[in-house]
Write a protein that holds these residues in place. Structure first.
Motif, PDB file in Angstrom:
ATOM      1  N   LEU A 149      -9.838   0.727   5.760  1.00 19.52           N
ATOM      2  CA  LEU A 149      -8.493   1.197   6.080  1.00 19.52           C
ATOM      3  C   LEU A 149      -7.846   1.864   4.879  1.00 19.52           C
ATOM      4  CD1 LEU A 149      -7.211  -1.807   8.195  1.00 19.52           C
ATOM      5  CD2 LEU A 149      -7.873   0.436   9.019  1.00 19.52           C
ATOM      6  N   ASP A 150      -8.536   1.837   3.738  1.00 20.41           N
ATOM      7  CA  ASP A 150      -7.940   2.386   2.526  1.00 20.41           C
ATOM      8  C   ASP A 150      -8.383   3.824   2.272  1.00 20.41           C
ATOM      9  OD1 ASP A 150     -10.495   1.554   2.155  1.00 20.41           O
ATOM     10  OD2 ASP A 150     -10.176   0.670   0.173  1.00 20.41           O
ATOM     11  N   THR A 169       8.086  -5.152   4.831  1.00 21.66           N
ATOM     12  CA  THR A 169       7.285  -5.433   3.648  1.00 21.66           C
ATOM     13  C   THR A 169       7.449  -4.351   2.585  1.00 21.66           C
ATOM     14  OG1 THR A 169       5.700  -6.401   5.154  1.00 21.66           O
ATOM     15  CG2 THR A 169       4.987  -6.131   2.902  1.00 21.66           C
ATOM     16  N   GLY A 172      -1.700   4.140   3.240  1.00 15.70           N
ATOM     17  CA  GLY A 172      -2.383   2.875   3.449  1.00 15.70           C
ATOM     18  C   GLY A 172      -3.416   2.577   2.383  1.00 15.70           C
ATOM     19  N   ARG A 214       7.123  -5.210  10.653  1.00 15.73           N
ATOM     20  CA  ARG A 214       6.710  -5.943   9.459  1.00 15.73           C
ATOM     21  C   ARG A 214       6.358  -4.986   8.325  1.00 15.73           C
ATOM     22  NH1 ARG A 214       8.827 -10.379   8.479  1.00 15.73           N
ATOM     23  NH2 ARG A 214       7.391 -10.520   6.726  1.00 15.73           N
ATOM     24  N   THR A 215       5.767  -3.833   8.657  1.00 18.17           N
ATOM     25  CA  THR A 215       5.413  -2.880   7.610  1.00 18.17           C
ATOM     26  C   THR A 215       6.667  -2.396   6.892  1.00 18.17           C
ATOM     27  OG1 THR A 215       3.551  -2.186   8.937  1.00 18.17           O
ATOM     28  CG2 THR A 215       4.162  -0.756   7.134  1.00 18.17           C
ATOM     29  N   PRO A 266       3.941 -14.983   4.267  1.00 23.74           N
ATOM     30  CA  PRO A 266       3.940 -13.987   3.186  1.00 23.74           C
ATOM     31  C   PRO A 266       2.618 -13.231   3.129  1.00 23.74           C
ATOM     32  CG  PRO A 266       3.970 -16.228   2.323  1.00 23.74           C
ATOM     33  CD  PRO A 266       4.151 -16.340   3.782  1.00 23.74           C
ATOM     34  N   SER A 268       7.944 -14.641   1.157  1.00 26.61           N
ATOM     35  CA  SER A 268       8.604 -14.222   2.390  1.00 26.61           C
ATOM     36  C   SER A 268      10.075 -13.914   2.160  1.00 26.61           C
ATOM     37  CB  SER A 268       8.482 -15.319   3.443  1.00 26.61           C
ATOM     38  OG  SER A 268       7.161 -15.382   3.897  1.00 26.61           O
ATOM     39  N   PHE A 277       5.425  -5.240  16.466  1.00 19.75           N
ATOM     40  CA  PHE A 277       5.596  -6.194  15.384  1.00 19.75           C
ATOM     41  C   PHE A 277       5.044  -5.614  14.082  1.00 19.75           C
ATOM     42  CE2 PHE A 277       4.003 -10.041  13.109  1.00 19.75           C
ATOM     43  CZ  PHE A 277       5.235 -10.632  12.885  1.00 19.75           C
ATOM     44  N   ALA A 278       3.883  -4.939  14.204  1.00 19.13           N
ATOM     45  CA  ALA A 278       3.257  -4.372  13.000  1.00 19.13           C
ATOM     46  C   ALA A 278       4.181  -3.361  12.338  1.00 19.13           C
ATOM     47  CB  ALA A 278       1.933  -3.713  13.366  1.00 19.13           C
ATOM     48  N   GLU A 279       4.821  -2.535  13.150  1.00 15.28           N
ATOM     49  CA  GLU A 279       5.688  -1.504  12.593  1.00 15.28           C
ATOM     50  C   GLU A 279       6.885  -2.135  11.882  1.00 15.28           C
ATOM     51  OE1 GLU A 279       7.283   1.087  15.533  1.00 15.28           O
ATOM     52  OE2 GLU A 279       8.064   2.507  14.067  1.00 15.28           O
ATOM     53  N   ASP A 335       4.566 -13.860  10.263  1.00  9.71           N
ATOM     54  CA  ASP A 335       5.779 -14.050   9.486  1.00  9.71           C
ATOM     55  C   ASP A 335       5.475 -14.630   8.108  1.00  9.71           C
ATOM     56  OD1 ASP A 335       7.814 -13.070  11.088  1.00  9.71           O
ATOM     57  OD2 ASP A 335       7.823 -14.862  12.336  1.00  9.71           O
ATOM     58  N   PRO A 376       0.834  -1.197   0.000  1.00 10.40           N
ATOM     59  CA  PRO A 376       0.000   0.000   0.000  1.00 10.40           C
ATOM     60  C   PRO A 376       0.871   1.251   0.000  1.00 10.40           C
ATOM     61  CG  PRO A 376       0.105  -0.968   2.176  1.00 10.40           C
ATOM     62  CD  PRO A 376       0.783  -1.910   1.257  1.00 10.40           C
ATOM     63  N   ALA A 420      -0.666  -5.866   7.731  1.00 12.89           N
ATOM     64  CA  ALA A 420       0.587  -6.597   7.516  1.00 12.89           C
ATOM     65  C   ALA A 420       0.862  -7.511   8.704  1.00 12.89           C
ATOM     66  CB  ALA A 420       1.746  -5.626   7.319  1.00 12.89           C
ATOM     67  N   ALA A 421       0.511  -7.033   9.902  1.00 10.95           N
ATOM     68  CA  ALA A 421       0.766  -7.828  11.098  1.00 10.95           C
ATOM     69  C   ALA A 421      -0.139  -9.054  11.162  1.00 10.95           C
ATOM     70  CB  ALA A 421       0.569  -6.980  12.348  1.00 10.95           C
ATOM     71  N   ARG A 435      -8.193  -4.440   3.735  1.00  9.93           N
ATOM     72  CA  ARG A 435      -8.172  -2.996   3.974  1.00  9.93           C
ATOM     73  C   ARG A 435      -9.492  -2.360   3.539  1.00  9.93           C
ATOM     74  NH1 ARG A 435      -3.030  -3.232   1.914  1.00  9.93           N
ATOM     75  NH2 ARG A 435      -1.633  -3.432   3.680  1.00  9.93           N
ATOM     76  N   PRO A 479       2.332   3.518  14.584  1.00  9.40           N
ATOM     77  CA  PRO A 479       3.109   3.111  13.416  1.00  9.40           C
ATOM     78  C   PRO A 479       2.780   1.686  13.003  1.00  9.40           C
ATOM     79  CG  PRO A 479       4.453   3.019  15.388  1.00  9.40           C
ATOM     80  CD  PRO A 479       3.135   3.593  15.801  1.00  9.40           C
ATOM     81  N   GLY A 480       2.987   1.399  11.739  1.00  6.14           N
ATOM     82  CA  GLY A 480       2.817   0.035  11.260  1.00  6.14           C
ATOM     83  C   GLY A 480       1.450  -0.205  10.677  1.00  6.14           C
ATOM     84  N   ASP A 481       1.406  -1.146   9.757  1.00  4.16           N
ATOM     85  CA  ASP A 481       0.172  -1.478   9.067  1.00  4.16           C
ATOM     86  C   ASP A 481      -0.450  -2.684   9.758  1.00  4.16           C
ATOM     87  OD1 ASP A 481      -1.806  -2.225   7.386  1.00  4.16           O
ATOM     88  OD2 ASP A 481      -0.509  -2.779   5.717  1.00  4.16           O
TER      89      ASP A 481
END
Lengths: 589, 308
Positions: free
Chosen positions: B58-59, A477, A191, A473-474, B43, A510, A469-471, B41, A187, B36-37, B53, B31-33
């Motif tokens: 969320l978009d 990614t 987002g 991984r973002t 893909p 991955s 973790f979200a931050e 781990d 995204p 994605a979380a 989203r 922070p962070g999506d």
């Protein structure tokens, strides 16, 4: 006295008012458990009646006879209990106990037939599946070819947004059901999605029904170990009632496995889920107990306290604070064995100084600068096993004698030499960092590894914490992360290729470090096309030897599974996937 | 008084709007999506991520997301958690347990705190007073999680008097230990507040008058001293109720209580804006209602205070 009384009354009235005020706001009802039951609609209804009648008629008695209910720890499933949408342990262990897939894995990770009679192929590309006759779901519906084909098509269909959909990727036609109108990259910064899901087809062309108990699976390319992955939860069959109201199904799933939900509302959100033996189950995983109750814990500490009080029978993890004492706390009742979890950190080739020959030398130097033996002993109290390859000791095909595995041994002189050779190509500047999420207990080992690198190579090295973790991984990614970052892999099915393909193959899902080596890809392909798993593993060994030279990820250690059990149970074994073999646990009388 | 209460209740509307907007902005800024979380781990399937989203809005931009949320709230639809569970249902299962726990903790502080504080205040400077003061200092000094773990280990694991954890069995007996831990720190404050207040009032003119009138010691203490000493204590207890409900995260974690703290913690970690905002909003409402009740109680405790 009267005055005093009025004060008390006022206090009580105030409290009552307050209670009712928050009550009306959150629509509070009297009972916690009424929630899930209230949401149940058609599917849940049919299940409950069927399960009720089944249990009532023939089977409740023999189920009782096998012994008491095993109390196990769990966590609230992150997602509804739909097999293709469950990608974490909390829901996964329930799915695995209430569904029978085509195959199952035993404690050693070996594959056995479960719902399938046979899975045959001549070219490792088209597989013919024959189902055992007479199987049924707990709502009475027979398990047929369609139960599998429809479930898999549902899981792959992008409009259903199933988290495990990529598992169907090898099947022919997956790209059409997982299709987006525009190319779906990560995204953008706000987002915003860059894709509108619009599948070109509703079903995968690679799945064909032959008759009620036979179907064929065609893959886009040969894969000798494809049958190994069919025991993963995403490949479970679904009854037709599931598709009528998948939401209700997710609350109260109907399966064909060794256990079933004890009825609607047996999943008490955030509290527990009750499973009872499925009397119609005919496979090999026959329950040797009267059922399973998974109590959901927020933290292992609380579960461990319950285990010590014998209020919990089996626990699949020891809290960090008790790692030094659990073997004496639980004499003869503790478990510490390697699991199919590979831990590493990745330094992408896009980082300056980490591409080409220079990059290979630097990664080798960093790898040799890490004292894995000491760190696993001191930081993890011996609950990690230093890595000797890119897989795990519980996987057939693991090796500790690959050519080039020396780079995984602590070797200060070698590390300094390699680093100096890299400096001769281009001098090093700046700082070496390893990014990690600080919400996951990684700080200690990251600091230890950084120190090990710093002291050996004499460079500035340190950990770089991310809040969540979200931050992390973002940034991983969208490729904006700089320096090294922690990576790990827990196998979905017991196969060497599952440790290599998804992570290091060019363009794989991955492959966070964007590693690409045509020779490695070719060997992976040859391994996949091999006639047998053993033959394939020979190619995978060669492929791993390439990885040991180029170190797209720097292997650290394999996680062990730690656990324990109460004095009330026996026959507790942990499987290759770090999970207790729940159906085999027996309760002492 | 009725008019006053009504006016105070009307204030809920701007507070609700302001609070939800503020909290929504804070969660949005995390922070962070969150999507994605969700994949862990494993893909990320970009197509599926885009679909999710879109499902959770969320978009779109921040204000649009917030308006979607408000639109839902008007119809009592507080949105959905990522697990597909309605937030309303999450709150329905979490709040009753926490309310129970919070009121038990409040009772612990109220009864023990006021009782011990009164006795200490009446015997200021004595042995009992000294002991109680040291005891309260000790409780304030020990962090909640230390107290929680130690009591759990001693009474739950070693002695076996209570279950170490509560789980789904939120009975009165099971919640007693957690309530004591949760209310412990505030208990010490209530005790000290009551003690000081009582000691001060003992020397007040109206107490001397009451004694001079020939009222019994018991009546002087309960009606004149205690009642007049309650204003600061009630203020504290009222504010504390909200703190007990929102601040139970540590206690709920130690004793595995499936309450609000637990739900909030999970939601913040997952970045689920609707869940976080809804729960925090309810907590804010609890604070407001509690402070309104405290204000109304003032008038009962001290007739000189009038609301119009």
């Amino acid at each position: 006295m009267k005055r005093q009384l009025s004060v008390v009354t006022a206090l009580v009235a105030g409290a009552a008012l307050l209670l009712s005020a928050c009550g009306s706001d959150s629509k509070t009802t009297s009972s916690d458990s009424s929630g899930p039951a209230a949401t149940g609609s058609s599917a849940a209804g049919t299940e409950s009646s069927a399960a009720g009648s089944d249990a009532g008629s023939s089977s409740a008695a023999p189920a009782e006879a096998t012994g008491g209910v095993i109390l196990a720890n769990g966590t609230e499933p992150q997602n509804p209990l739909i097999p293709s949408n469950t990608n974490e342990v909390g829901g996964g262990r329930i799915i695995d106990n209430i569904f029978a897939k085509l195959v199952y894995y035993d404690a050693k990770g070996e594959t056995h037939m479960e719902a399938a009679e046979s899975i045959e192929t001549t070219d490792s590309k088209t597989f013919t599946v024959k189902l055992k006759a007479g199987q049924k779901f707990t709502d009475g519906e027979p398990v047929t070819s369609a139960s599998f084909i429809d479930a898999w098509n549902f899981g792959a269909d992008v409009t259903n947004a199933q988290l495990s959909s990529y598992f169907f990727d090898p099947i022919e036609g997956f790209a059409d059901v997982n299709y987006c109108e525009k190319d779906a990259g990560p995204p953008d910064k706000k987002g915003k999605a860059t894709c509108l899901p619009a599948p070109k087809a509703k079903t995968m062309s690679g799945l064909k029904k032959v008759d009620d108990t036979t179907f064929t699976i065609t893959l886009t390319e040969a894969q000798s170990d494809f049958p190994l992955r069919l025991g993963y939860s995403a490949f479970a069959p679904l009854p037709t009632s599931a598709f009528k109201d998948i939401k209700a199904f997710g609350e109260n799933p109907v399966g064909n496995g060794p256990y079933m939900l004890s009825g609607p509302g047996s999943w008490e959100h955030n509290v527990k889920i009750d499973l009872v033996p499925n009397p119609d189950y005919t496979g090999d995983r026959k329950p040797q107990n009267g059922g399973l109750t998974f109590t959901f814990y927020q933290a292992y500490e609380a579960a461990y306290s319950d285990l010590q009080s014998n209020l919990l029978d089996v626990i699949d993890g020891i809290p960090p604070g008790s790692l030094t004492s659990y073997e004496t706390d639980l004499p003869g009742r503790s478990v510490n064995q390697p699991a199919a979890v590979f831990q590493s950190f990745t330094v992408p080739a896009r980082d300056p100084h980490f591409s080409g020959e220079e990059g290979n030398l630097r990664r080798q130097a960093i790898s040799m600068a890490i004292n894995r033996d000491e760190i696993t002993k001191i930081i993890f109290s011996g609950t990690r096993t230093p890595a000797s390859d890119f897989t795990s000791p519980v996987i057939a095909g693991w090796s500790d004698s690959l050519k080039g595995a020396d780079v995984l041994k602590f070797n200060a002189d070698g590390a300094k030499k390699a680093w100096a050779a890299a400096n001769a190509i281009s001098p090093w500047d700046g700082k070496f960092t390893i990014a990690y999420n600080s919400d996951g207990g990684h700080k200690e080992w990251v600091d230890a590894v950084s120190n090990s690198i710093k002291n050996t190579l004499g460079i500035d090295a340190e950990g770089k914490p991310y809040a969540s973790f979200a931050e992390l991984r973002t940034q991983v990614t969208d490729r904006s992360i700089e320096g090294g970052f922690r990576t790990g892999w827990q196998a979905d099915y017991p196969s060497v290729s599952n440790f290599l393909g998804p992570i290091y193959k060019t363009g794989a899902g991955s492959n966070d470090g964007d590693y690409s080596n045509p020779e490695f890809d070719k060997l992976l392909g040859e391994g996949s096309a091999a006639k047998t798993v053993e033959e394939g593993n020979k190619f995978y060994e060669q492929a791993q030897e390439i990885l040991l030279k180029e170190l797209p990820a720097i292997p650290l250690w394999y996680s062990n599974v730690t656990g324990g059990f109460s004095t009330n149970v026996s026959n507790v074994q942990f499987g290759w996937d770090s999970q207790p073999i729940y159906y085999a646990i027996q309760k002492k009388a | 008084m009725l008019w006053y209460t009504g006016r105070r209740l009307l204030q809920f509307i701007p507070v609700f709007l302001g609070a939800t907007l503020l909290i929504y902005a804070m969660v949005f800024a995390l922070p962070g999506d969150p999507v994605a979380a969700l994949f862990g781990d494993k893909p990320v399937n970009p197509q599926v991520a885009a679909q999710i989203r879109a499902q959770y809005h969320l978009d779109v931009g921040f204000f649009q997301q917030y308006l979607y949320y408000l639109k839902g709230v008007v119809t009592f639809d507080f949105g959905k958690s990522f697990s597909g569970r309605p937030v309303l249902e999450v709150m329905q299962s979490a709040f009753p347990t926490t309310i129970k726990l919070a009121f038990m903790a409040l009772a612990v502080e109220g009864i023990l705190g006021i009782g011990l504080g009164l006795l200490a205040g009446l015997r200021r400077g004595g042995f009992f007073d000294g002991t109680v003061l040291i005891f309260s200092l000790l409780i304030i000094a020990i962090p909640v999680f230390v107290l929680g773990f130690v009591l759990q280990f001693v009474f739950g694991v070693k002695l076996g008097w209570v279950n170490p954890t509560v789980g789904g069995n939120a009975t009165f007996a099971n919640l007693l230990l957690p309530a004591f831990v949760l209310g412990g720190v505030s208990l010490a404050y209530v005790l000290r507040l009551t003690r000081t207040s009582v000691a001060e009032n003992l020397t007040a003119d109206f107490v001397r008058t009451a004694t001079a009138k020939g009222l019994s010691r018991r009546r002087v203490v309960t009606v004149h001293v205690l009642r007049n000493s309650m204003i600061p204590v009630v203020t504290f207890l009222g504010a504390d109720l909200g703190a007990l409900m929102g601040g139970a995260i540590v206690t709920e974690g130690i004793f595995n209580i499936p309450g609000v703290g637990n739900a909030l913690y999970r939601a913040v970690r997952a970045g689920e804006a609707p869940t976080v905002v809804s729960i925090v909003t309810v907590l804010i409402l609890v604070f407001i209602v509690a402070s309104l009740l405290v204000d109304l109680l003032y008038a009962i405790l001290d007739p000189r205070i009038r609301y119009v």
